[in-house]
Enzyme design. Structure first.
Site, PDB file in Angstrom:
ATOM      1  N   LYS A  19      31.678  44.325  37.290  1.00  0.00           N
ATOM      2  CA  LYS A  19      32.838  43.753  37.508  1.00  0.00           C
ATOM      3  C   LYS A  19      33.460  44.523  38.550  1.00  0.00           C
ATOM      4  O   LYS A  19      34.464  44.553  39.710  1.00  0.00           O
ATOM      5  CB  LYS A  19      33.585  43.982  36.056  1.00  0.00           C
TER       6      LYS A  19
HETATM    7  C1  LIG Z   1      30.901  40.465  31.829  1.00  0.00           C
HETATM    8  C2  LIG Z   1      30.168  40.915  31.681  1.00  0.00           C
HETATM    9  C3  LIG Z   1      29.174  40.467  31.546  1.00  0.00           C
HETATM   10  C4  LIG Z   1      29.700  39.119  30.884  1.00  0.00           C
HETATM   11  O1  LIG Z   1      29.845  38.499  32.762  1.00  0.00           O
HETATM   12  P1  LIG Z   1      30.445  36.519  33.319  1.00  0.00           P
HETATM   13  O2  LIG Z   1      30.942  37.040  34.095  1.00  0.00           O
HETATM   14  O3  LIG Z   1      31.776  36.780  32.211  1.00  0.00           O
HETATM   15  O4  LIG Z   1      29.895  36.041  32.760  1.00  0.00           O
HETATM   16  C5  LIG Z   1      27.555  40.927  31.865  1.00  0.00           C
HETATM   17  N1  LIG Z   1      27.857  42.071  31.676  1.00  0.00           N
HETATM   18  C6  LIG Z   1      28.706  43.040  31.887  1.00  0.00           C
HETATM   19  C7  LIG Z   1      28.202  44.599  31.658  1.00  0.00           C
HETATM   20  C8  LIG Z   1      29.281  42.859  31.485  1.00  0.00           C
HETATM   21  O5  LIG Z   1      30.574  43.868  31.824  1.00  0.00           O
END
Ligand SMILES: *Cc1c(COP(=O)(O)O)cnc(C)c1O
Length: 475
Positions: free
Chosen positions: A112
């Site tokens: 993120k």
């Molecule tokens: C947020 C997250 C996901 C999922 O991603 P999306 O964009 O919500 O599908 C997968 N793995 C980790 C470690 C995350 O923080």
């Protein structure tokens, strides 16, 4: 570039407006009016370029005149200069046709950061040009709060108040938030559950007088700019493996559908994306959808991959919009049915079209743990549970004609040390730049689960300019 809502009834907006608005007024999500196109020649030209340079090329058409080229370039350079690996999103080969893309070299060790680090800077830039300040308020069960805090820290036009349930987040998660001592960051440990935190944030947004007085805003997962930032690393990985002259598959551990939608976007822009494999844990609403054509809500149960423990995938609405040939009325009908009855379906023709590109897999905690142990034995790589779902999905589902699949490693194993140790017998260590996390000073305010108390606190911190001005001057 102009942006339209997936529900077709909100005003068409420019990039800066979409950035600050997040959700559209008709309840929909914003998408570019059309997908920018890159020729094979242009994509070939990305090979060997620094990450920030590819990012500039990919992001520029979306930002379309709203931010000057020189500013955008500087912002992108600054955003990715702070990452812990020179390649920003490096690839590692796991077997003959499988590569791992490591997306955990940002400040909070999860993917993120790749979007939020840019988002914070874009907010700051756009707000400064408009002469505005915002107050970001958010609730976190542990994982996303730190990425949002790191994105907003030290930004001149932003204050961030992050609520977490007191005593209910892990120590790593808490410390990743509370050791950020920037003067514009306020951590609140709420005496309640995560649901209480979320309810209080909603209540603050619903109090229109408070919302306007504080200029409340959010950096949630449906913000278009987050998707935009994530499109970049699909191009970077693709060209590293031979695109546009080789078709590439991606295996993506999926929750809200934002990350895998960015891969879809890269495909729409000219990258030869041959297959997208959606990985879920036992909260498998998406896997069930791709099997049946029916999106049906079910309860959420906790797993060792908590960032994918979701009940609905809000970003899926963006794909639905394309499935219905950008007819907002059809999207509205589907979402209305979902709200009323907890389900909607697409027709056979639509499902067949989606299945040409998408496949989906689910793995329960035992299967995920087994994949962590197996990859460690086969390759020496220690994976976190989310990343292991990606590599397991790649193992299970790549189509025979495809010669390169990229599995996304979305978190560093040290973010989930207990699950990783249990699966592999190896305790993952924090990278060096975070090694002193347990010795750093923490700052956090405990507050009761009470709206008035929260609002008083936020007002008092915001309305005490001498203190915050001093703190800012000192920072
Ligand atoms: C947020 C997250 C996901 C999922 O991603 P999306 O964009 O919500 O599908 C997968 N793995 C980790 C470690 C995350 O923080």
């Amino acid at each position: 570039m102009k942006y339209v809502s997936t529900r077709g009834e909100a005003p068409v907006l420019s990039f800066d407006e979409v950035l600050l608005a997040g959700l559209a007024r008709d309840g929909g999500l914003y998408l570019p009016e059309s997908w920018p196109q890159f020729s094979a020649e242009e994509i070939r030209g990305f090979a060997g370029k620094p990450y920030a340079e590819v990012a500039f090329a990919v992001v520029k058409p979306f930002v379309g005149g709203v931010i000057a080229d020189a500013d955008l370039k500087r912002i992108l350079d600054e955003t990715y200069a702070g990452f812990g690996h020179k390649a920003v999103a490096p690839l590692k080969q796991l077997d003959q046709r499988t590569w791992l893309m490591e997306l955990f070299h940002g400040p909070t060790l999860a993917f993120k950061d790749y979007a939020l680090q840019l988002l914070g800077r874009l907010f700051d830039h756009v707000l400064a040009e408009r002469g505005e300040r915002v107050t970001i308020v958010g609730a976190t069960s542990g994982d996303t709060g730190s990425a949002a805090i790191e994105a907003c820290r030290d930004r001149a036009q932003i204050d961030v108040f992050m609520l977490h349930p007191k005593g209910r987040v892990s120590e790593v998660q808490r410390r990743q938030m509370t050791t950020v001592l920037a003067p514009n960051v306020y951590n609140i440990a709420l005496e309640g559950t995560f649901d209480d935190c979320q309810d209080q944030v909603k209540a603050m947004f619903n109090d229109l007088a408070f919302r306007d007085a504080m200029n409340l805003s959010a950096v949630n997962s449906i913000n278009w700019a987050r998707i935009m930032a994530q499109i970049v690393y699909y191009f970077v990985a693709g060209v590293a493996l031979g695109a546009p002259d080789r078709a590439i598959a991606f295996a993506v551990p999926t929750g809200n559908f934002g990350n895998v939608f960015a891969a879809y976007g890269a495909g729409r822009m000219g990258l030869p994306v041959a297959q997208l494999i959606v990985g879920s844990n036992k909260n498998d609403i998406l896997t069930r959808f791709f099997e049946s054509g029916s999106m049906t809500m079910a309860g959420v149960s906790p797993t060792i991959s908590p960032s994918m423990d979701i009940q609905i995938s809000s970003n899926f609405e963006r794909l639905l919009f394309d499935v219905y040939n950008r007819d907002g009325a059809q999207v509205r009908r589907a979402l209305q049915s979902f709200r009323q009855s907890g389900a909607y379906s697409v027709g056979d023709a639509e499902l067949q079209r989606l299945r040409r590109l998408f496949d989906a897999q689910r793995f329960d905690d035992d299967e995920t743990s087994a994949e962590i142990a197996r990859r460690l034995e086969e390759t020496g790589e220690l994976l976190d549970p989310h990343s292991a779902i990606a590599t397991a999905a790649a193992r299970a589902e790549v189509r025979p004609e495809i010669s390169a699949v990229v599995a996304l490693a979305t978190a560093h194993p040290a973010k989930f040390p207990d699950a990783v140790e249990k699966a592999s017998g190896v305790r993952p260590e924090l990278p060096e730049r975070l090694a002193d996390l347990y010795d750093r000073e923490e700052r956090c305010t405990t507050l009761p689960n009470d709206l008035a108390a929260l609002q008083d606190y936020i007002r008092s911190q915001k309305n005490d300019p001498p203190q915050s001005a001093r703190a800012r001057g000192a920072a």
